[in-house]
Design a protein around this motif. Sequence first.
Motif, PDB file in Angstrom:
ATOM      1  N   PRO A   7       0.844  -1.202   0.000  1.00 41.58           N
ATOM      2  CA  PRO A   7       0.000   0.000   0.000  1.00 41.58           C
ATOM      3  C   PRO A   7       0.877   1.247   0.000  1.00 41.58           C
ATOM      4  O   PRO A   7       1.995   1.227   0.517  1.00 41.58           O
ATOM      5  CB  PRO A   7      -0.784  -0.121   1.312  1.00 41.58           C
ATOM      6  N   PRO A   8       0.418   2.326  -0.626  1.00 39.96           N
ATOM      7  CA  PRO A   8       1.216   3.552  -0.632  1.00 39.96           C
ATOM      8  C   PRO A   8       1.402   4.076   0.786  1.00 39.96           C
ATOM      9  O   PRO A   8       0.463   4.095   1.594  1.00 39.96           O
ATOM     10  CB  PRO A   8       0.397   4.528  -1.482  1.00 39.96           C
ATOM     11  N   GLY A  13       4.235  10.670  -1.882  1.00 40.50           N
ATOM     12  CA  GLY A  13       4.250  11.728  -2.897  1.00 40.50           C
ATOM     13  C   GLY A  13       5.414  12.675  -2.703  1.00 40.50           C
ATOM     14  O   GLY A  13       6.035  13.121  -3.671  1.00 40.50           O
ATOM     15  N   GLU A  14       5.741  12.977  -1.444  1.00 38.09           N
ATOM     16  CA  GLU A  14       6.879  13.853  -1.152  1.00 38.09           C
ATOM     17  C   GLU A  14       8.174  13.193  -1.600  1.00 38.09           C
ATOM     18  O   GLU A  14       9.052  13.851  -2.159  1.00 38.09           O
ATOM     19  CB  GLU A  14       6.947  14.160   0.341  1.00 38.09           C
ATOM     20  N   ARG A  15       8.290  11.900  -1.364  1.00 36.11           N
ATOM     21  CA  ARG A  15       9.501  11.169  -1.777  1.00 36.11           C
ATOM     22  C   ARG A  15       9.646  11.200  -3.287  1.00 36.11           C
ATOM     23  O   ARG A  15      10.729  11.433  -3.817  1.00 36.11           O
ATOM     24  CB  ARG A  15       9.427   9.727  -1.282  1.00 36.11           C
ATOM     25  N   LYS A  16       8.536  10.966  -3.998  1.00 40.01           N
ATOM     26  CA  LYS A  16       8.581  10.997  -5.458  1.00 40.01           C
ATOM     27  C   LYS A  16       8.963  12.386  -5.956  1.00 40.01           C
ATOM     28  O   LYS A  16       9.700  12.502  -6.935  1.00 40.01           O
ATOM     29  CB  LYS A  16       7.235  10.567  -6.037  1.00 40.01           C
ATOM     30  N   ASP A  17       8.466  13.425  -5.300  1.00 42.63           N
ATOM     31  CA  ASP A  17       8.822  14.791  -5.685  1.00 42.63           C
ATOM     32  C   ASP A  17      10.315  15.034  -5.493  1.00 42.63           C
ATOM     33  O   ASP A  17      10.968  15.630  -6.350  1.00 42.63           O
ATOM     34  CB  ASP A  17       8.030  15.820  -4.872  1.00 42.63           C
TER      35      ASP A  17
END
Length: 58
Positions: A7-8, A13-17
């Motif tokens: 699961p996410p 999202g911060e890590r991907k950014d």
Amino acid sequence: MNDKANPPKKGDGERKDRLAEALRANLQKRKAQARSRRAGDADQRPEGLPSAGKMQKK
């Protein structure tokens, strides 16, 4: 083995950014190095890590 998808996680999202920003910075650096090698000029890299300050968003 476990076939379930992970699961996410919170903050994913911060890590991907951060990873996307690091990838863009690396690509820009590599392009600048390639251009300077083609032109025969010295590499114009700044000393230190100037982009590290931009990445801290608190």
